[in-house]
Motif scaffolding. Structure first.
Motif, short mmCIF file in Angstrom:
data_model
loop_
_atom_site.label_atom_id
_atom_site.label_comp_id
_atom_site.label_asym_id
_atom_site.label_seq_id
_atom_site.Cartn_x
_atom_site.Cartn_y
_atom_site.Cartn_z
N PRO A 9 -26.52 -112.10 -24.79
CA PRO A 9 -26.49 -111.09 -26.51
C PRO A 9 -25.72 -110.54 -26.85
CG PRO A 9 -28.87 -110.20 -25.25
CD PRO A 9 -28.10 -111.39 -24.52
N MET A 10 -24.86 -110.83 -27.92
CA MET A 10 -24.27 -109.58 -28.86
C MET A 10 -24.75 -108.14 -29.16
SD MET A 10 -21.57 -112.00 -29.41
CE MET A 10 -19.44 -110.71 -28.94
N ALA A 11 -25.77 -108.77 -29.55
CA ALA A 11 -26.57 -107.32 -29.74
C ALA A 11 -27.92 -106.72 -29.58
CB ALA A 11 -26.48 -107.46 -31.38
N GLY A 12 -27.94 -107.21 -28.24
CA GLY A 12 -29.23 -106.68 -28.06
C GLY A 12 -29.58 -105.63 -27.16
N ASP A 13 -30.11 -105.52 -26.60
CA ASP A 13 -30.78 -104.32 -26.04
C ASP A 13 -30.30 -104.15 -24.87
OD1 ASP A 13 -32.94 -104.96 -24.99
OD2 ASP A 13 -34.77 -104.09 -25.78
N GLU A 14 -30.73 -102.87 -24.23
CA GLU A 14 -29.95 -102.42 -22.66
C GLU A 14 -31.37 -103.65 -22.08
OE1 GLU A 14 -29.46 -98.66 -19.90
OE2 GLU A 14 -30.74 -98.75 -20.93
N VAL A 15 -31.62 -103.64 -21.43
CA VAL A 15 -32.31 -104.82 -21.42
C VAL A 15 -32.05 -105.93 -21.34
CG1 VAL A 15 -34.93 -105.70 -20.42
CG2 VAL A 15 -34.46 -102.57 -20.50
N ALA A 16 -32.41 -106.54 -22.40
CA ALA A 16 -31.71 -107.96 -22.68
C ALA A 16 -30.15 -108.11 -22.51
CB ALA A 16 -32.32 -108.17 -24.28
N THR A 17 -28.93 -107.10 -22.39
CA THR A 17 -28.06 -107.45 -22.41
C THR A 17 -27.70 -107.47 -20.94
OG1 THR A 17 -27.56 -105.64 -24.62
CG2 THR A 17 -25.25 -106.21 -22.56
N VAL A 18 -28.07 -107.02 -20.21
CA VAL A 18 -28.48 -106.04 -18.18
C VAL A 18 -28.07 -107.56 -17.28
CG1 VAL A 18 -28.92 -105.30 -16.87
CG2 VAL A 18 -27.43 -104.15 -18.09
N LEU A 19 -29.70 -108.15 -18.26
CA LEU A 19 -30.44 -109.01 -17.99
C LEU A 19 -29.98 -110.20 -18.08
CD1 LEU A 19 -34.18 -108.76 -18.55
CD2 LEU A 19 -32.31 -108.54 -15.86
N GLY A 20 -29.08 -110.82 -19.65
CA GLY A 20 -28.07 -111.20 -19.67
C GLY A 20 -26.68 -111.88 -18.91
N PHE A 21 -25.76 -110.52 -19.17
CA PHE A 21 -25.09 -111.00 -18.05
C PHE A 21 -25.25 -111.30 -17.16
CE2 PHE A 21 -22.44 -109.24 -21.70
CZ PHE A 21 -21.51 -109.91 -21.60
N GLY A 127 -39.38 -99.80 -16.86
CA GLY A 127 -38.41 -100.15 -16.86
C GLY A 127 -37.52 -99.45 -15.87
N LEU A 128 -36.72 -99.22 -16.85
CA LEU A 128 -34.86 -99.67 -16.50
C LEU A 128 -34.62 -98.38 -15.52
CD1 LEU A 128 -32.65 -100.79 -18.33
CD2 LEU A 128 -33.39 -101.97 -16.19
N ASP A 129 -35.62 -97.07 -15.24
CA ASP A 129 -35.30 -95.98 -15.05
C ASP A 129 -36.35 -95.70 -13.55
OD1 ASP A 129 -34.01 -94.94 -17.04
OD2 ASP A 129 -35.45 -94.36 -18.50
N LEU A 130 -37.18 -96.77 -13.11
CA LEU A 130 -38.28 -96.85 -12.30
C LEU A 130 -37.11 -96.62 -10.88
CD1 LEU A 130 -40.66 -99.59 -12.80
CD2 LEU A 130 -40.59 -96.67 -12.40
N THR A 131 -37.14 -95.76 -10.32
CA THR A 131 -36.27 -96.12 -8.22
C THR A 131 -37.87 -96.60 -7.41
OG1 THR A 131 -37.39 -93.04 -8.29
CG2 THR A 131 -35.19 -94.11 -10.34
N VAL A 151 -24.90 -107.24 -11.28
CA VAL A 151 -23.75 -107.62 -12.41
C VAL A 151 -22.12 -107.68 -11.92
CG1 VAL A 151 -22.35 -107.18 -14.68
CG2 VAL A 151 -25.36 -107.70 -14.36
N GLU A 152 -22.32 -106.60 -11.05
CA GLU A 152 -20.89 -106.61 -10.37
C GLU A 152 -20.56 -108.02 -9.22
OE1 GLU A 152 -18.35 -105.21 -6.82
OE2 GLU A 152 -20.83 -104.90 -7.04
N GLU A 153 -22.10 -107.37 -8.58
CA GLU A 153 -21.70 -108.20 -6.78
C GLU A 153 -21.52 -109.65 -7.59
OE1 GLU A 153 -22.26 -109.02 -2.67
OE2 GLU A 153 -22.09 -106.81 -4.19
N TYR A 154 -21.83 -110.33 -8.24
CA TYR A 154 -21.88 -111.38 -8.85
C TYR A 154 -19.70 -111.92 -10.00
CZ TYR A 154 -26.12 -113.78 -7.43
OH TYR A 154 -27.12 -114.11 -7.14
N ALA A 155 -19.68 -110.95 -10.65
CA ALA A 155 -18.62 -110.79 -10.93
C ALA A 155 -17.26 -110.99 -10.05
CB ALA A 155 -18.31 -109.37 -12.37
#
Length: 174
Positions: A9-21, A127-131, A151-155
Motif C-alpha cells: 500500500p502506498m499510504a499504509g501504516d508501518e505494519v501494512a507497508t513493511v509486510l506489503g513490501f 506488535g513490532l516492538d516485541l523482541t 525485506v533487505e534479504e529478498y531485495a
C-alpha cells in the motif's frame, strides 16, 4: 512469466507497508523462478556458483532461522538444525542439489507460511516492538528489525535472481 505480485500500500501504516513490501519481494522471487526446469534452476552465472535453486533453499533457511529460531526461540527445521554449520557453512545453498524444483518451492512456501503465522501472532500480542534474544549475541532483536532485514534479504537476492534469469533464458523484468 505472469506478474501477479502483491502491491504494497502506498499510504499504509508501518505494519501494512513493511509486510506489503516483504510480500512483494517474496512474489518477485517466485516470479523469477517460475517456469524454469531443474537444469536451468541449477545453472550458475560464472564466476559465481550461485544458482536460483540454491537461492530458493537459502531463502527458506533465512525465513526459518529468523522467525522460528531467533524470534520464537524454537529449534529450527530438522534439515537445518541437524547440519554441522562449521563443516558445511553453505549447506543452505548446497542442499538444493538433492531436491526437486517442486520440493524446493514447497519448502520455501511452507517456511514463508510459518513465518507469516509467527508474525501474525506477534502482531496480535505486542506488535513490532516485541523482541527476542538473538542467539550468540548480547542484544535483543525486535520483530521490526527482523521484518526489515527480510525485506533487505529478498531485495538483495532478487537482484541476483534478475541476473541469473536473464543469463538462463533472456527473461528480464523487475
Amino acid at each position: 512469466m505472469t506478474d501477479n505480485r502483491f502491491e504494497a500500500p502506498m499510504a499504509g501504516d508501518e505494519v501494512a507497508t513493511v509486510l506489503g513490501f516483504l510480500q512483494y519481494l517474496r512474489d518477485t522471487f517466485r516470479w523469477k523462478i517460475e517456469g524454469l526446469d531443474d537444469e536451468q534452476l541449477q545453472q550458475p552465472l560464472a564466476p559465481s556458483t550461485m544458482t536460483l535453486a540454491g537461492m530458493t533453499t537459502h531463502l527458506a533457511f533465512v525465513e526459518n532461522y529468523w522467525f522460528t529460531y531467533v524470534f520464537e526461540g524454537k529449534r529450527p527445521l530438522e534439515m537445518f538444525a541437524d547440519n554441522d554449520w562449521d563443516a558445511a557453512p553453505d549447506y543452505d545453498w548446497e542442499m538444493a542439489a538433492g531436491m526437486s524444483p517442486d520440493q524446493r518451492t514447497e519448502l520455501l512456501s511452507r517456511m514463508q507460511q510459518e513465518s507469516d503465522s509467527v508474525v501474525d501472532a506477534a502482531l496480535t500480542s505486542g506488535g513490532l516492538d516485541l523482541t527476542a534474544q538473538n542467539p550468540g549475541q548480547d542484544d535483543r532483536v525486535s520483530l521490526r528489525w527482523i521484518l526489515v532485514h527480510l525485506v533487505e534479504e529478498y531485495a538483495r537476492h532478487n537482484g541476483h535472481a534478475d541476473l541469473l534469469r536473464e543469463a538462463i533464458d533472456g527473461q528480464v523484468g523487475e
